[in-house]
Scaffold this active site. Structure first.
Site, short mmCIF file in Angstrom:
data_model
loop_
_atom_site.label_atom_id
_atom_site.label_comp_id
_atom_site.label_asym_id
_atom_site.label_seq_id
_atom_site.Cartn_x
_atom_site.Cartn_y
_atom_site.Cartn_z
N LEU A 102 -5.56 6.80 2.07
CA LEU A 102 -4.32 6.03 2.11
C LEU A 102 -3.20 7.06 2.08
O LEU A 102 -3.33 8.10 1.41
CB LEU A 102 -4.21 5.11 0.88
N ASP A 103 -2.11 6.78 2.78
CA ASP A 103 -0.98 7.72 2.78
C ASP A 103 -0.45 7.89 1.36
O ASP A 103 -0.64 7.02 0.50
CB ASP A 103 0.17 7.18 3.66
N LYS A 104 0.28 8.97 1.16
CA LYS A 104 0.82 9.26 -0.16
C LYS A 104 1.66 8.09 -0.68
O LYS A 104 1.60 7.74 -1.86
CB LYS A 104 1.68 10.53 -0.08
#
Ligand code: URA
Length: 235
Positions: A102-104
């Protein structure tokens, strides 16, 4: 399996520390003190106590994490806090890694495991494991936007596979995709000249994010959840 290996596999100690605990009388098998670190145990059947604590042996570990924003989906990073930094040391020692990314600044369901083959299958495009995300966007989505998202949009030389969109309001809804291209949902919305302002994964295949987990909290997957995960790559 050797007693010291079984204890070390749980992440509570190293194999050397396990050996020391055995020698100092801190380990019991089926109620009896065992002083031989190489003693053969059946992790499924034998009742093993380590420093007064009953050991539940799991061949593989599966963690459901409600990932908060601001941490990266990696096992280590020279600059950033990683999802592993949210786990206690005994879990960190078990060789867990995130099953996908998952993106930051994306929140929500992230599964961590040390079962490499299962993770590989779950992420393989061959199995079309569905991921559902809650999202909000900067500008209202029109019906035509929704149709485009559902039938596939060009995210830079790649046209996405069909998705399912369930809107809650004009700027908020759920999207279910069955692939996992880098920044996929953000790019899909960017292709419509819009912008994702919040993104949270709420399910991954048969696993639904536990509502009881606050951001940053985790729990082990239940036996049923692990079976359901295995089943989705057997079909
Ligand atoms: N799509 C994105 O754009 N970001 C994520 O983290 C997951 C899916």
């Amino acid at each position: 399996m050797r007693l010291d290996k079984m204890l070390a596999d749980t992440g509570r100690c190293t194999r050397k520390e396990a050996g020391k605990a055995v020698l100092s009388g801190n380990v019991k098998v089926n109620g009896l003190e065992v002083k031989d670190r190489s003693y053969n145990v059946d992790p499924e059947k034998d009742d093993v106590m380590f420093c007064g604590e009953r050991i539940v042996y799991r061949r593989f570990t599966y963690i459901m994490l409600n990932k908060p924003q601001g941490v990266v989906s990696a096992t280590n990073d020279p600059m950033e806090r990683t999802v592993l930094d949210l786990l206690p040391s005994e879990l960190k020692r078990q060789g867990l890694f995130p099953c996908g990314r998952l993106d930051k600044n994306t929140e929500g369901l992230l599964i961590l495991t040390n079962n490499g083959p299962l993770s590989h299958f779950l992420l393989s495009p061959k199995f079309h494991v569905q991921k559902r995300y809650y999202f909000t966007v900067e500008r209202p989505l029109s019906l035509s936007d929704i149709q485009k998202l559902e039938s596939g949009v060009d995210i830079g030389g790649y046209v996405t596979m069909p998705s399912k969109v369930d809107m809650i309001s004009e700027q908020e809804g759920y999207i279910t995709i069955s692939e996992g291209k880098y920044h996929q949902i953000k790019l899909m919305l960017a292709a419509l000249l819009n912008r994702v302002t919040f993104l949270k994964r709420v399910s991954f295949g048969p696993i639904i994010l536990d509502q009881g987990l606050e951001c940053g909290e985790y729990r082990h997957l239940t036996k049923d959840e692990v079976s359901a995960l295995n089943e989705c790559v057997l079909k």
